[in-house]
Scaffold this active site. Sequence first.
Site, PDB file in Angstrom:
ATOM      1  N   ASN A  35     -32.763 -19.662   5.630  1.00 18.04           N
ATOM      2  CA  ASN A  35     -33.260 -20.510   6.746  1.00 18.04           C
ATOM      3  C   ASN A  35     -31.889 -21.056   7.635  1.00 18.04           C
ATOM      4  OD1 ASN A  35     -31.660 -22.357   5.233  1.00 18.04           O
ATOM      5  ND2 ASN A  35     -33.592 -23.534   4.555  1.00 18.04           N
ATOM      6  N   LEU A  36     -30.875 -20.472   7.323  1.00 12.16           N
ATOM      7  CA  LEU A  36     -29.784 -20.714   8.193  1.00 12.16           C
ATOM      8  C   LEU A  36     -29.375 -22.380   7.974  1.00 12.16           C
ATOM      9  CD1 LEU A  36     -29.940 -18.242  11.034  1.00 12.16           C
ATOM     10  CD2 LEU A  36     -28.662 -18.061   8.708  1.00 12.16           C
ATOM     11  N   LYS A  84     -31.503 -26.530 -11.367  1.00 12.73           N
ATOM     12  CA  LYS A  84     -31.179 -25.196 -12.179  1.00 12.73           C
ATOM     13  C   LYS A  84     -31.556 -24.867 -13.543  1.00 12.73           C
ATOM     14  CE  LYS A  84     -28.591 -23.430  -8.643  1.00 12.73           C
ATOM     15  NZ  LYS A  84     -29.272 -22.126  -7.887  1.00 12.73           N
ATOM     16  N   PRO A  88     -16.439 -39.047  -9.887  1.00 17.49           N
ATOM     17  CA  PRO A  88     -17.502 -39.274 -10.872  1.00 17.49           C
ATOM     18  C   PRO A  88     -18.567 -38.040 -10.925  1.00 17.49           C
ATOM     19  CG  PRO A  88     -17.537 -41.118  -9.198  1.00 17.49           C
ATOM     20  CD  PRO A  88     -16.683 -39.936  -8.877  1.00 17.49           C
ATOM     21  N   PHE A 112     -30.985 -16.361  -4.218  1.00 15.36           N
ATOM     22  CA  PHE A 112     -29.840 -17.287  -3.979  1.00 15.36           C
ATOM     23  C   PHE A 112     -30.032 -18.658  -3.424  1.00 15.36           C
ATOM     24  CE2 PHE A 112     -26.424 -14.744  -5.320  1.00 15.36           C
ATOM     25  CZ  PHE A 112     -26.704 -13.633  -5.042  1.00 15.36           C
ATOM     26  N   ALA A 113     -31.135 -18.556  -2.488  1.00 14.04           N
ATOM     27  CA  ALA A 113     -31.419 -19.498  -1.407  1.00 14.04           C
ATOM     28  C   ALA A 113     -31.821 -21.009  -2.522  1.00 14.04           C
ATOM     29  CB  ALA A 113     -32.583 -19.178  -0.827  1.00 14.04           C
ATOM     30  N   ASP A 121     -17.775 -35.405 -12.522  1.00 10.09           N
ATOM     31  CA  ASP A 121     -16.782 -34.085 -12.989  1.00 10.09           C
ATOM     32  C   ASP A 121     -17.137 -34.101 -14.661  1.00 10.09           C
ATOM     33  OD1 ASP A 121     -16.256 -33.161 -10.612  1.00 10.09           O
ATOM     34  OD2 ASP A 121     -14.077 -33.941 -10.588  1.00 10.09           O
ATOM     35  N   ASP A 129     -38.225 -20.792   5.952  1.00  7.00           N
ATOM     36  CA  ASP A 129     -37.854 -21.867   4.734  1.00  7.00           C
ATOM     37  C   ASP A 129     -38.617 -21.483   3.742  1.00  7.00           C
ATOM     38  OD1 ASP A 129     -37.791 -25.350   4.336  1.00  7.00           O
ATOM     39  OD2 ASP A 129     -37.403 -23.635   3.142  1.00  7.00           O
ATOM     40  N   SER A 163     -26.245 -21.606 -12.966  1.00  6.68           N
ATOM     41  CA  SER A 163     -24.896 -22.355 -13.025  1.00  6.68           C
ATOM     42  C   SER A 163     -24.613 -22.905 -14.219  1.00  6.68           C
ATOM     43  CB  SER A 163     -24.902 -23.612 -11.798  1.00  6.68           C
ATOM     44  OG  SER A 163     -23.797 -24.224 -11.756  1.00  6.68           O
ATOM     45  N   TYR A 183     -28.860 -31.822  -8.774  1.00 10.09           N
ATOM     46  CA  TYR A 183     -28.681 -30.171  -8.299  1.00 10.09           C
ATOM     47  C   TYR A 183     -28.661 -29.576  -9.655  1.00 10.09           C
ATOM     48  CZ  TYR A 183     -25.899 -25.873  -8.097  1.00 10.09           C
ATOM     49  OH  TYR A 183     -25.593 -24.764  -8.489  1.00 10.09           O
ATOM     50  N   LYS A 209     -26.891 -26.525  -2.805  1.00  8.91           N
ATOM     51  CA  LYS A 209     -25.962 -26.543  -4.074  1.00  8.91           C
ATOM     52  C   LYS A 209     -24.963 -27.616  -3.838  1.00  8.91           C
ATOM     53  CE  LYS A 209     -22.750 -23.922  -1.789  1.00  8.91           C
ATOM     54  NZ  LYS A 209     -21.483 -22.703  -1.546  1.00  8.91           N
TER      55      LYS A 209
HETATM   56  C1  WQD Z   1     -13.344 -27.979  -9.204  1.00  8.33           C
HETATM   57  C2  WQD Z   1     -12.361 -28.773  -9.912  1.00  8.33           C
HETATM   58  C3  WQD Z   1     -12.582 -31.053  -9.296  1.00  8.33           C
HETATM   59  C4  WQD Z   1     -12.323 -30.984  -5.049  1.00  8.33           C
HETATM   60  C5  WQD Z   1     -18.935 -27.063  -8.510  1.00  8.33           C
HETATM   61  C6  WQD Z   1     -20.590 -27.112  -8.763  1.00  8.33           C
HETATM   62  C7  WQD Z   1     -21.085 -26.314  -9.543  1.00  8.33           C
HETATM   63  C8  WQD Z   1     -20.666 -24.866  -9.338  1.00  8.33           C
HETATM   64  C9  WQD Z   1     -19.020 -24.538  -8.691  1.00  8.33           C
HETATM   65  C10 WQD Z   1     -22.450 -23.938  -7.920  1.00  8.33           C
HETATM   66  C11 WQD Z   1     -12.859 -30.193 -10.343  1.00  8.33           C
HETATM   67  C12 WQD Z   1     -11.365 -30.723  -8.714  1.00  8.33           C
HETATM   68  C13 WQD Z   1     -12.267 -30.491  -6.416  1.00  8.33           C
HETATM   69  C14 WQD Z   1     -10.998 -31.752  -4.548  1.00  8.33           C
HETATM   70  C15 WQD Z   1     -10.301 -31.832  -6.702  1.00  8.33           C
HETATM   71  N1  WQD Z   1     -21.573 -24.516  -8.061  1.00  8.33           N
HETATM   72  N2  WQD Z   1     -11.331 -31.165  -7.133  1.00  8.33           N
HETATM   73  N3  WQD Z   1     -10.148 -32.237  -5.111  1.00  8.33           N
HETATM   74  O1  WQD Z   1     -17.288 -29.458  -9.306  1.00  8.33           O
HETATM   75  O2  WQD Z   1     -16.434 -27.519 -10.954  1.00  8.33           O
HETATM   76  O3  WQD Z   1     -18.180 -27.268  -9.584  1.00  8.33           O
HETATM   77  O4  WQD Z   1     -18.770 -25.672  -7.908  1.00  8.33           O
HETATM   78  O5  WQD Z   1     -23.151 -23.524  -8.839  1.00  8.33           O
HETATM   79  O6  WQD Z   1     -22.426 -26.393  -9.553  1.00  8.33           O
HETATM   80  O7  WQD Z   1     -20.655 -28.477  -9.126  1.00  8.33           O
HETATM   81  O8  WQD Z   1     -16.215 -27.319  -8.405  1.00  8.33           O
HETATM   82  O9  WQD Z   1     -14.436 -26.921  -6.769  1.00  8.33           O
HETATM   83  O10 WQD Z   1     -15.941 -28.978  -6.623  1.00  8.33           O
HETATM   84  O11 WQD Z   1     -14.203 -28.785  -8.353  1.00  8.33           O
HETATM   85  O12 WQD Z   1      -9.380 -32.231  -7.496  1.00  8.33           O
HETATM   86  O13 WQD Z   1     -10.981 -32.051  -3.329  1.00  8.33           O
HETATM   87  O14 WQD Z   1     -11.286 -29.245  -8.673  1.00  8.33           O
HETATM   88  O15 WQD Z   1     -12.216 -32.491  -9.969  1.00  8.33           O
HETATM   89  O16 WQD Z   1     -11.790 -30.383 -11.514  1.00  8.33           O
HETATM   90  P1  WQD Z   1     -17.035 -27.955  -9.506  1.00  8.33           P
HETATM   91  P2  WQD Z   1     -15.016 -28.154  -7.473  1.00  8.33           P
END
Ligand code: WQD
Length: 350
Positions: free
Chosen positions: A39-40, A161, A303, A88-89, A305, A65, A132, A157, A92
Site C-alpha cells: 500500500n506504499l 506478531k 522504555p 511482510f506487509a 527496550d 491495502d 520477530s 506491535y 512495524k
Molecule cells: C537497537 C539497540 C536501542 C536507536 C527493533 C524492533 C524489533 C525488530 C528490530 C522488527 C537498542 C539502541 C536505538 C537509537 C539507541 N523489528 N538505540 N539509540 O529495538 O532492538 O528492535 O528492530 O521486527 O521488533 O523493536 O532495534 O534498532 O531500535 O535498537 O541507543 O537512536 O539500539 O536502545 O538497544 P530494537 P533498534
Amino acid sequence: MIVKNKMKKILVTGGTGFIGSHTVVELQQNGCEVIIVDNLFNSSADVLEKIGIITGIIPAFEQFDLADPAPTAGFFSRHSDIDGIIHFAAFKAVGESMSKPLGYYRNNVGSLLNIHEGMKKNGIRDIVFSSSCTVYGQPDILPVTETAPIKPAWSPYGNTKQMCEDILRFTTASLPVRAIALRYFNPIGAHDSALIGELPLGVPNNLVPFITQTAIGLRQCLKVFGNDYDTTDGTAIRDYIHVVDIARAHVVAIERMMDEKGKSPLEVFNLGTGKGFTVLEIIQSFERVSGVKLNYEIVDRRPGDVEKVWADTSLANTELGWKAEKEIDEMMLSAWKWEKALSSNRVNGK
Ligand code: WQD
C-alpha cells in the site's frame, strides 16, 4: 525456482519495503516470478525500478491495502496462479504501536486474515510469515531458542506478531495451509549495489539508520539509550543480521514448503547470527569501516527496550541448511554505502 518443472509465482506482500525488496531480488535471482502487493504506506514504488536494475526484471506490482477485504479478494480473483506467499506487509514501529494500537491490530492481524481468505479461495497452500524476536521479550536464557517461552508482549506491535503466529498455529492445523514463521533479530545493512536499502520515513527509530544519518550530517547527534545495563560496556546487546542473509532465508523457506520438505504444518525459525553486539560495539564497527568519528551521547534507557537478546540459530542452520554469512563490519559498511548513495541522490535531485 523450478519446482516440479514449473517456474513458481510468488506473491510478496510488503515487497517494496526494506526486507521485502531484498527478498524479491533473491527470489528473482532464484528463478521465481514475483508479484508485489504493497500500500506504499511506508515505502516507495521507486524500489521497483531499482530491483529491475539489479535483476533485469521489474516485478509486477499492485497497490492496495491488504487490511481491506474487498481489494484483497479482488486481487486473488484476478491472480489464480500464485504458488506461494511471503507476507511482510505490516506496520512495524514499536513506539508508534504504543500510541496507535487499534491501527496496528487492524492492519497487522486483519491483513493476515484477508490473505487466508485468498489462500482458501485459490488453493494456495504455502505462506512464509515475517515474525520477530520481539515475541520473546527479554528471554530468561540466552541464546534464545525457538522453544523459549513466549512472554507477554511489551507493545501492540510485538503482540500482533504473537497473535499472527497463534493464528497460523490454528489455521495450519485446520485448513490446507502450511506456514513457516521467521523470527528476525535485528535486520540491518543494504544490498551491495546500494540501489536498495532501509528507507526510514522521518526520524529513524532504529539504531543503524540513525548512526548513518548522523554520520552523513542529517542528524546532529546519536543518543545512546542507556549504559547501565549488565553488559561489557553497559549498553544493550542485540543480534544484528544483514538484510540479504534474512532475504535468502525466505527463499529457502518457501522452497522447503513447495518441495514438500516441511516437517510440520507450522515451523518457526530464528533468523539471527547467533552473536550479540552492544550499541557501543556497533558504533565502533561503524567508525572502523567508515573512518568517520560518530557524534553520540549517552542518555537514559528507552522504555520498552530489552537488555540483551541474541539468537540460537542451530534449528535454521540444520533444518533449513541456512546460516547468516555476513559479519558485522560488512553489514555496517553496506549501510554506510547506502546512506551515501541516498545523499548523492538527494544532491542530484533523484
Ligand atoms: C537497537 C539497540 C536501542 C536507536 C527493533 C524492533 C524489533 C525488530 C528490530 C522488527 C537498542 C539502541 C536505538 C537509537 C539507541 N523489528 N538505540 N539509540 O529495538 O532492538 O528492535 O528492530 O521486527 O521488533 O523493536 O532495534 O534498532 O531500535 O535498537 O541507543 O537512536 O539500539 O536502545 O538497544 P530494537 P533498534
